[in-house]
Design a protein around this motif. Structure first.
Motif, mmCIF file in Angstrom:
data_model
loop_
_atom_site.group_PDB
_atom_site.id
_atom_site.type_symbol
_atom_site.label_atom_id
_atom_site.label_comp_id
_atom_site.label_asym_id
_atom_site.label_seq_id
_atom_site.Cartn_x
_atom_site.Cartn_y
_atom_site.Cartn_z
ATOM 1 N N ALA A 142 1.846 45.991 5.133
ATOM 2 C CA ALA A 142 1.461 46.048 6.555
ATOM 3 C C ALA A 142 2.665 46.741 7.280
ATOM 4 C CB ALA A 142 1.511 44.668 7.061
ATOM 5 N N ALA A 143 3.717 46.966 6.851
ATOM 6 C CA ALA A 143 4.734 47.618 7.535
ATOM 7 C C ALA A 143 4.365 49.125 7.308
ATOM 8 C CB ALA A 143 6.020 47.423 7.122
ATOM 9 N N SER A 144 4.314 49.481 6.090
ATOM 10 C CA SER A 144 3.838 50.795 5.972
ATOM 11 C C SER A 144 2.583 51.201 6.736
ATOM 12 C CB SER A 144 3.409 51.146 4.332
ATOM 13 O OG SER A 144 4.647 50.879 3.548
ATOM 14 N N GLY A 145 1.502 50.585 6.865
ATOM 15 C CA GLY A 145 0.511 50.622 7.511
ATOM 16 C C GLY A 145 0.683 50.966 8.944
ATOM 17 N N ALA A 146 1.849 50.092 9.485
ATOM 18 C CA ALA A 146 2.093 50.301 10.778
ATOM 19 C C ALA A 146 2.847 51.408 11.151
ATOM 20 C CB ALA A 146 3.008 49.157 11.463
ATOM 21 N N TYR A 147 3.739 52.019 10.319
ATOM 22 C CA TYR A 147 4.550 53.064 10.563
ATOM 23 C C TYR A 147 3.454 54.311 10.309
ATOM 24 C CZ TYR A 147 7.462 57.029 9.790
ATOM 25 O OH TYR A 147 7.792 58.432 10.190
ATOM 26 N N CYS A 148 2.588 54.196 9.501
ATOM 27 C CA CYS A 148 1.513 55.402 9.483
ATOM 28 C C CYS A 148 0.739 55.411 10.726
ATOM 29 C CB CYS A 148 0.690 55.181 8.275
ATOM 30 S SG CYS A 148 1.557 55.563 6.807
ATOM 31 N N LEU A 149 0.224 54.340 11.290
ATOM 32 C CA LEU A 149 -0.311 54.204 12.712
ATOM 33 C C LEU A 149 0.583 54.972 13.600
ATOM 34 C CD1 LEU A 149 -1.958 50.976 13.212
ATOM 35 C CD2 LEU A 149 -2.949 53.183 12.921
ATOM 36 N N LEU A 150 1.875 54.719 13.701
ATOM 37 C CA LEU A 150 2.829 55.572 14.703
ATOM 38 C C LEU A 150 2.803 56.905 14.221
ATOM 39 C CD1 LEU A 150 5.677 53.037 14.776
ATOM 40 C CD2 LEU A 150 3.851 53.583 16.522
ATOM 41 N N ARG A 151 2.731 57.522 13.020
ATOM 42 C CA ARG A 151 2.479 58.892 12.516
ATOM 43 C C ARG A 151 1.730 59.721 13.182
ATOM 44 N NH1 ARG A 151 2.682 58.833 6.737
ATOM 45 N NH2 ARG A 151 2.154 60.998 6.936
ATOM 46 N N MET A 152 0.571 58.865 13.257
ATOM 47 C CA MET A 152 -0.826 59.404 13.703
ATOM 48 C C MET A 152 -0.620 60.077 15.364
ATOM 49 S SD MET A 152 -3.860 56.822 12.338
ATOM 50 C CE MET A 152 -4.979 57.923 13.064
ATOM 51 N N ARG A 153 0.369 59.795 15.813
ATOM 52 C CA ARG A 153 0.627 60.524 17.224
ATOM 53 C C ARG A 153 1.448 61.870 17.066
ATOM 54 N NH1 ARG A 153 4.056 55.790 19.865
ATOM 55 N NH2 ARG A 153 5.146 57.837 20.666
ATOM 56 N N SER A 154 1.586 62.202 15.816
ATOM 57 C CA SER A 154 2.296 63.520 15.514
ATOM 58 C C SER A 154 1.535 64.627 16.340
ATOM 59 C CB SER A 154 2.295 63.913 13.934
ATOM 60 O OG SER A 154 2.689 65.096 13.739
ATOM 61 N N GLY A 155 2.239 65.877 16.439
ATOM 62 C CA GLY A 155 1.655 66.979 17.112
ATOM 63 C C GLY A 155 0.833 67.886 16.233
ATOM 64 N N VAL A 156 0.963 67.285 14.676
ATOM 65 C CA VAL A 156 0.421 68.222 13.641
ATOM 66 C C VAL A 156 -0.589 67.639 13.038
ATOM 67 C CG1 VAL A 156 1.242 69.149 11.308
ATOM 68 C CG2 VAL A 156 2.867 68.944 13.223
ATOM 69 N N GLU A 157 -1.732 68.374 13.086
ATOM 70 C CA GLU A 157 -3.031 67.579 12.527
ATOM 71 C C GLU A 157 -2.982 67.275 11.382
ATOM 72 O OE1 GLU A 157 -7.836 69.032 12.220
ATOM 73 O OE2 GLU A 157 -6.494 70.409 13.035
ATOM 74 N N GLU A 158 -2.730 67.908 10.228
ATOM 75 C CA GLU A 158 -2.412 67.461 8.973
ATOM 76 C C GLU A 158 -1.986 66.437 8.830
ATOM 77 O OE1 GLU A 158 -3.173 67.172 5.011
ATOM 78 O OE2 GLU A 158 -4.109 68.782 6.442
ATOM 79 N N GLN A 159 -0.777 66.224 9.565
ATOM 80 C CA GLN A 159 -0.020 64.968 9.428
ATOM 81 C C GLN A 159 -0.766 63.762 9.947
ATOM 82 O OE1 GLN A 159 4.230 65.113 9.696
ATOM 83 N NE2 GLN A 159 4.380 63.082 10.693
#
Length: 195
Positions: free
Chosen positions: A16-33
């Protein structure tokens, strides 16, 4: 999945912590990320749901085929994106492993919905072993990439923080993304060991 309570809750928390951090990474300016982070967030939350101890929650009969369908679609989507990034091949293998575990849970003897409470004997040993080898290798390689390299010499007095190649936000830090992938790889090994 659904083994003893204490390790199960630790696995739930990790995923769950990994999933939550990945949700935050979805705000990146890099489309591939963003694309990779979305796939990893789905994987993290689904793994957390699958790891909930059976004494707390026993999923309905339709849940395991539902998981298999969702991750079958995710595997195909990742294969499509693998044309542009090799990392999506790993996402395909992970989604296929989730399909496999869901099918095993559907077909395994036990309580309604194929939910098993005992360990071992329900999956195909050769396929389970191949997936375990893949994810164990992935965990070792991911861990090696987290080992710090020798510090690079300063590029001179005129170097500007935030210049070309600088990391713009903590969500874009590659070492955090690698740590997230490492933890989900370890969780996948733990889940495959219970088959």
């Amino acid at each position: 999945m659904h083994g003893p309570a204490s390790p199960g809750w630790l696995l739930v928390a990790l995923c769950a912590a990994s999933g939550a951090y990945c949700l935050l990474r979805m705000r990146s300016g890099v489309e591939e990320q963003r694309r990779a982070a979305g796939s990893e967030a789905v994987m993290g939350f689904a793994m957390a749901a699958m790891a909930v101890p059976a004494a707390v929650f026993s999923p309905p009969a339709w849940a395991w085929p539902g998981y298999a369908l969702v991750f079958g679609v995710a595997a195909l989507r990742s294969l499509w994106w693998a044309r542009t990034s090799a990392h999506h091949l790993h996402h395909s293998v992970g989604a296929a492993a989730m399909v496999y575990m869901s099918v095993v849970m559907t077909l395994s003897p036990g309580s309604p919905g194929g939910h098993h409470h005992a360990h071992g004997g329900s999956g195909a040993p050769l396929l389970t072993g191949a997936l375990l080898l893949y994810f164990a290798g992935y965990v070792l390689a991911s861990g090696a990439r987290l080992v710090p390299a020798a510090a690079a010499p300063a590029s001179g007095a005129g170097a500007v923080p935030g210049g070309a190649g600088a990391v713009t936000g903590w969500g874009d830090r590659p070492e955090l993304a690698r740590a997230c992938r490492l933890s989900m790889g370890m969780a996948m090994v733990a889940m495959l060991l219970t088959l």
